[in-house]
Design an enzyme around this catalytic site. Structure first.
Site, PDB file in Angstrom:
ATOM      1  N   GLU A 175       0.839  -1.214   0.000  1.00 20.40           N
ATOM      2  CA  GLU A 175       0.000   0.000   0.000  1.00 20.40           C
ATOM      3  C   GLU A 175       0.864   1.250   0.000  1.00 20.40           C
ATOM      4  O   GLU A 175       2.034   1.232   0.377  1.00 20.40           O
ATOM      5  CB  GLU A 175      -0.949   0.028   1.197  1.00 20.40           C
ATOM      6  CG  GLU A 175      -0.368  -0.434   2.527  1.00 20.40           C
ATOM      7  CD  GLU A 175       0.769   0.419   3.067  1.00 20.40           C
ATOM      8  OE1 GLU A 175       0.673   1.657   2.971  1.00 20.40           O
ATOM      9  OE2 GLU A 175       1.735  -0.148   3.586  1.00 20.40           O
ATOM     10  N   GLU A 318       4.472  -0.735   1.767  1.00 21.63           N
ATOM     11  CA  GLU A 318       4.698  -0.979   0.339  1.00 21.63           C
ATOM     12  C   GLU A 318       4.588  -2.446  -0.046  1.00 21.63           C
ATOM     13  O   GLU A 318       4.527  -2.789  -1.212  1.00 21.63           O
ATOM     14  CB  GLU A 318       6.083  -0.479  -0.113  1.00 21.63           C
ATOM     15  CG  GLU A 318       6.347   0.983   0.078  1.00 21.63           C
ATOM     16  CD  GLU A 318       7.745   1.392  -0.392  1.00 21.63           C
ATOM     17  OE1 GLU A 318       8.461   0.531  -0.964  1.00 21.63           O
ATOM     18  OE2 GLU A 318       8.124   2.563  -0.188  1.00 21.63           O
TER      19      GLU A 318
END
Length: 352
Positions: A175, A318
């Site tokens: 994300e 991430e």
């Protein structure tokens, strides 16, 4: 949208216990003391149950980075400005972020999805699924409408289905969204019943003063919106984020297609909690990759009932922790497919 979500969750089946039992028995015939490979063995059994294969080959791996912006950033809850979200999205697409580096090492593809970025983005590699240009400020009202929250879930599931059709067998959740530890903490607080002071952490590294303010912001958002813990879609809509909903949908969609999902850090785990709350059967398809340095992540994993494979003091998100765990997934698969049995190696003492 609700009917679509129901169809997705109805496709999530229990794990294949017969193949799991066969896998556990086979592990005990390998040239090692029973159980001596610890979590690798339990991982091998879980992967067998998910895939229905004692010796799965999960060669096609996809990291899905869902990106969205948050109106609550107006409240000064992050050490970084909201402008960083679109800038980092371009970095992902150009292959320059930490998750890109680690994914290349692990032989995984990185797919970046604009599901709620406030800035219009154009890039040939971008999966453009924008529902809205960022959430509303949840301190002043719901972050999303219920329909938008449902759309984020369905969008995530559709991305999973699209990637499965392209050959993906294993997913990693990632994300990007400046400020997204704040809605993640709010979701965790409501769904677990824990106080905001227990679940709000420093995120990108805020000061003590800003941490205290961040706790107050989460308390305000919950007080203003009164999200209903028994209705996870209501919680997602009122105090969540598009990328969180997208990841929850991705998890549900992956499970519906019989694919394991490596859960990354705090935000990904909040999405996993939403997915579990919507469909408890999806939990069996989740693998906790690591416990992050975010203070409440260990509590969130306990709430999920997941046991992390790694502890690396990471707090980047991430999908970075999930990508590191891809090496362990491959190790579990190789143990099953390449390791000799006592009988094949002609070694005595392997009776169980």
């Amino acid at each position: 949208m609700m009917d679509t979500l129901h169809r997705i969750t109805s496709d999530i089946k229990p794990l294949n216990t017969k193949v799991q039992a066969e896998t556990a028995a086979y592990l005990d015939t390998l040239t090692k003391p029973p159980g001596s490979l610890g979590k690798l063995e339990s991982l091998a059994v879980q992967l067998a149950g998910i895939t229905g294969q004692m010796k799965p080959a999960l060669s096609k791996k996809s990291v899905v980075v869902m990106a969205g912006d948050h109106g609550v950033c107006e409240e000064g809850i992050s050490a970084f400005p909201a402008e960083v979200t679109p800038q980092m999205v371009i970095n992902f697409l150009n292959g320059g972020a930490a998750v890109n580096v680690l994914a290349r090492q692990a032989g995984a593809d990185v797919h970046c999805v604009d599901i709620g970025v406030a800035t219009e983005l154009n890039h040939e590699k971008l999966l453009s699924r924008n529902i809205s240009r960022g959430t509303a400020n949840m301190v002043k009202g719901p972050a999303m409408t219920r329909q938008e929250a449902l759309q984020s879930l369905v969008t995530g599931a559709e991305v999973a289905a699209e990637l499965v059709s392209q050959g993906t067998q294993l997913f990693v959740t990632g994300e990007m969204g400046i400020g997204n530890t704040t809605p993640s903490a709010a979701i965790f607080s409501v769904l677990s019943g824990k106080q905001p002071s227990e679940v709000v952490g420093r995120g990108t590294g805020v000061t003590d003063e800003r941490l205290s303010h961040k706790i107050h912001v989460v308390e305000q958002a919950i007080q203003v919106n009164v999200p209903q813990a028994e209705d996870p879609i209501d919680v997602l809509a009122k105090v969540g984020g598009y990328e969180i909903g997208g990841l929850a949908g991705l998890i549900l969609g992956a499970a519906a297609h019989g694919c394991p999902v490596l859960i990354d850090g705090f935000i990904s785990s909040a999405a996993a909690l939403v997915a579990k709350s919507i469909c408890p059967e999806a939990l069996s398809y989740m693998i906790a990759s690591h416990v992050s340095h975010e203070q409440a992540h260990v509590l969130l994993l306990e709430e999920l009932g997941l046991h992390p494979m790694l502890q690396m003091d990471m707090r980047l998100g991430e999908g970075t922790g999930g990508v590191l765990c891809l090496h362990l997934v491959e190790a579990a698969c190789r143990i099953m497919s390449e390791m000799a049995t006592f009988e094949s190696a002609g070694i005595s003492g392997g009776a169980v």
